[in-house]
Design a protein around this motif. Structure first.
Motif, short mmCIF file in Angstrom:
data_model
loop_
_atom_site.label_atom_id
_atom_site.label_comp_id
_atom_site.label_asym_id
_atom_site.label_seq_id
_atom_site.Cartn_x
_atom_site.Cartn_y
_atom_site.Cartn_z
N ARG A 16 0.86 -1.33 -0.16
CA ARG A 16 -0.06 -0.12 0.10
C ARG A 16 0.76 1.31 0.04
N SER A 17 1.89 1.24 0.79
CA SER A 17 2.94 2.44 1.00
C SER A 17 3.53 2.59 -0.64
N GLY A 20 1.29 4.36 -2.56
CA GLY A 20 1.10 5.76 -2.18
C GLY A 20 2.42 6.39 -2.43
N TYR A 44 -5.94 9.99 -2.52
CA TYR A 44 -4.67 9.57 -1.97
C TYR A 44 -4.47 8.93 -0.46
N PRO A 45 -4.03 7.93 0.04
CA PRO A 45 -3.30 7.11 -0.84
C PRO A 45 -4.01 6.11 -1.57
N GLN A 90 -0.13 7.51 -9.97
CA GLN A 90 0.84 8.27 -8.92
C GLN A 90 1.16 9.49 -9.44
#
Length: 173
Positions: A16-17, A20, A44-45, A90
């Motif tokens: 997940r990060s 993000g 976001y995220p 992103q």
């Protein structure tokens, strides 16, 4: 079992990060192709707020990637590679918060995903000063643009060829 659950939660959080996470001709070429549809405050995220947009190169969703499936061999390394689409999403988020250079870097990365890793390393080595002639660099740019549709990166290689020529950094035959 609780240790496996904890490890699975860590892997999921890392994934997940990851989701993000004066202009040259090449930077101008990397401008967004269409107007933004994502809103950083709302979306976001992406992994937690818009997970339906994120898929692996093999079409799996984030929820389909679990430690159990990794251990059973149901998830391969291709399932945890980033996709060009995720990088472009992103980039859209980065544009939305004014991080234009970062957004451009993400767009370049989205193009590079299509190029085999071994070829990327060959290109990297060819781009080092004194390693290539101008003609060789221009041929690389042509290959990137035609074979891989990497127009932004091709523009950077062409720009590098011109700069290397001006600064006398091309290979002397």
């Amino acid at each position: 079992m609780s240790e496996n659950k904890m490890l699975e939660d860590i892997v999921r959080e890392v994934l997940r990060s990851m989701a993000g996470a004066p202009q040259s001709a090449a930077v101008k070429a990397s401008a967004p192709a269409q107007p933004a549809t994502l809103c950083p405050d709302r979306d976001y995220p992406l992994a937690s707020k818009r997970p339906e947009l994120l898929k692996t190169p093999t079409g799996k969703t984030l929820d389909e990637i679990t430690l159990e499936k990794v251990m059973n061999g149901e998830v391969s390394s291709d399932d945890v590679r980033i996709t060009p689409q995720t990088l472009r999403l992103q980039a859209e988020i980065a544009d939305g918060v004014g991080r234009y250079q970062f957004a451009n870097n993400l767009r370049r990365a989205a193009e590079l995903v299509a190029i085999p890793d071994a070829r990327v390393l060959e290109i990297y080595n060819a781009m080092r000063p004194y390693r290539s002639s101008k003609q060789e660099l221009l041929a690389i740019a042509e290959e990137m643009e035609v074979k891989y549709n990497a127009k932004i990166n091709a523009a950077f290689v062409r720009e590098a060829a011109e700069v290397y020529e001006r600064r006398n950094r091309l290979r002397a035959d």
